[in-house]
Design a protein around this motif. Sequence first.
Motif, PDB file in Angstrom:
ATOM      1  N   ALA A  94       2.858   1.970   0.089  1.00 24.96           N
ATOM      2  CA  ALA A  94       3.639   1.035  -0.723  1.00 24.96           C
ATOM      3  C   ALA A  94       5.105   1.464  -0.745  1.00 24.96           C
ATOM      4  N   GLY A 145      17.344  -5.461   3.651  1.00 24.02           N
ATOM      5  CA  GLY A 145      16.075  -5.002   3.080  1.00 24.02           C
ATOM      6  C   GLY A 145      15.660  -5.856   1.900  1.00 24.02           C
ATOM      7  N   ALA A 181      14.784  -4.068  -8.137  1.00 20.19           N
ATOM      8  CA  ALA A 181      15.691  -4.876  -7.309  1.00 20.19           C
ATOM      9  C   ALA A 181      15.826  -6.301  -7.845  1.00 20.19           C
ATOM     10  N   MET A 194       7.030 -11.917  -8.999  1.00 14.71           N
ATOM     11  CA  MET A 194       6.653 -11.320  -7.717  1.00 14.71           C
ATOM     12  C   MET A 194       5.256 -11.777  -7.271  1.00 14.71           C
ATOM     13  N   VAL A 252       7.635  -8.686  -1.249  1.00  9.27           N
ATOM     14  CA  VAL A 252       7.802  -7.450  -0.465  1.00  9.27           C
ATOM     15  C   VAL A 252       6.487  -6.680  -0.350  1.00  9.27           C
ATOM     16  N   SER A 310      10.437  -7.384   3.129  1.00  6.41           N
ATOM     17  CA  SER A 310      11.121  -6.207   3.654  1.00  6.41           C
ATOM     18  C   SER A 310      10.304  -5.625   4.803  1.00  6.41           C
ATOM     19  N   LYS A 329       7.822  -2.421   4.923  1.00  6.44           N
ATOM     20  CA  LYS A 329       6.554  -2.444   4.195  1.00  6.44           C
ATOM     21  C   LYS A 329       5.432  -3.026   5.051  1.00  6.44           C
TER      22      LYS A 329
END
Length: 387
Positions: A16, A77, A106, A146, A179, A200, A203
């Motif tokens: 991760a 990224g 982020a 997310m 991500v 990203s 990952k």
Amino acid sequence: MSAPLAGGVGAYLDNAATTPLRPEALEAMLPFLGPEFANPSAAHGPGRRARRALDDARDALGAALGCLAGEIVFTSGGTEADNLAISGVHESVGGEIVVSAVEHPAVLRPAEARGARVAPVDARGVVDLDALADLLGPGVRLVSVMAANSEVGVVQPVREVVALVRERAPAALVHCDAVQAFAWLDVAGLCAGCDLVSVSAHKFGGPKGVGALAVRASASGALAPLIRGGHQERGLRPGTENVAGIVAAGVAAALTVEQREATVARVGALRDRLVDGLLAAVPGSAEAAPRALRVAGSAHLGFADLDGEELAFLLDGAGVCASVGTACASGARTPSHVLLAMGWSPAAARGTVRFSLGWATRPDEVDHTLAVAPPLVGRLRAASTPA
Ligand SMILES: Cc1ncc(COP(=O)(O)O)c(C=O)c1O
């Protein structure tokens, strides 16, 4: 399979944080670090070849994320993609921002800087849809939830979030930080209703320093660039492109999608063996979140009466790479904001270790961890028990 990690590592279970580069991605990027070095904005032959390579990678990312190639904006990224989504929309259209409590820093940091309101999660780590609904209204212009959590791996109900936002905050765009999800979930389907999606490359078997923000047509007029300069990436991310990295990201994305189902089945079985083995061998251990809600590579465990950081340190000495929460949070003694948001006490939150498996994880890495971790937990607990 990937090259073995240097330094005699017996088990790399920190996927991760980052995954090994896929050999196919490495091979694809090498020419662009060597003879194919031309600037893709140049009109000459080598420049046009670099441009074509970028276009191929853009096609691959577009297909992988279920959007048009022209909707992909390459970034440096996941952090930059998230910042572009949050700050770029706010700078362009203003209004209120709503984010979930368990977002990656982020998303959280730029959102907090712009006065965002935060939707709580339940004890499983799933965003509370009723509480989210209460925060929505006509003044909200951006909602960010997310797809899969970076610490506990819990998958969020992205489709339900989108439906709620359309109903309660019709002026809002929806951003999804995918991500941690992309390696495991059909992000194209899960995030089909989102206006902005971040990924990203490192990952999912691509290189570090490359990410992408999918900017669907619904969001394209509502995004200001974070940095200003030339025309690259439709002016949304100016600067000469990282051609080699982007080419490798395209290859890694296509392979991830092609192999995803098989990877999820194979790695999910390894994860289950690891978790079941540790739970059986270590008294006072428990999964941090329900397994059925988590992505296949996620094995986050809480251990009563010990410090996760001390266990991670001993594991490192025994050749097992694991971590305590997000990469950027490790080293800091503050307990995870994700676990606190799930209602854990700071003391319990400090007793967790995140094992995360990835596309390259092998059965012997699980064997090694099962052999070394339980005695280390015993050793730590014995050391902290007053004589
Ligand atoms: C959910 C999530 N978002 C964003 C990021 C940041 O990505 P990057 O390391 O590419 O900046 C991470 C990295 O851990 C992450 O897990």
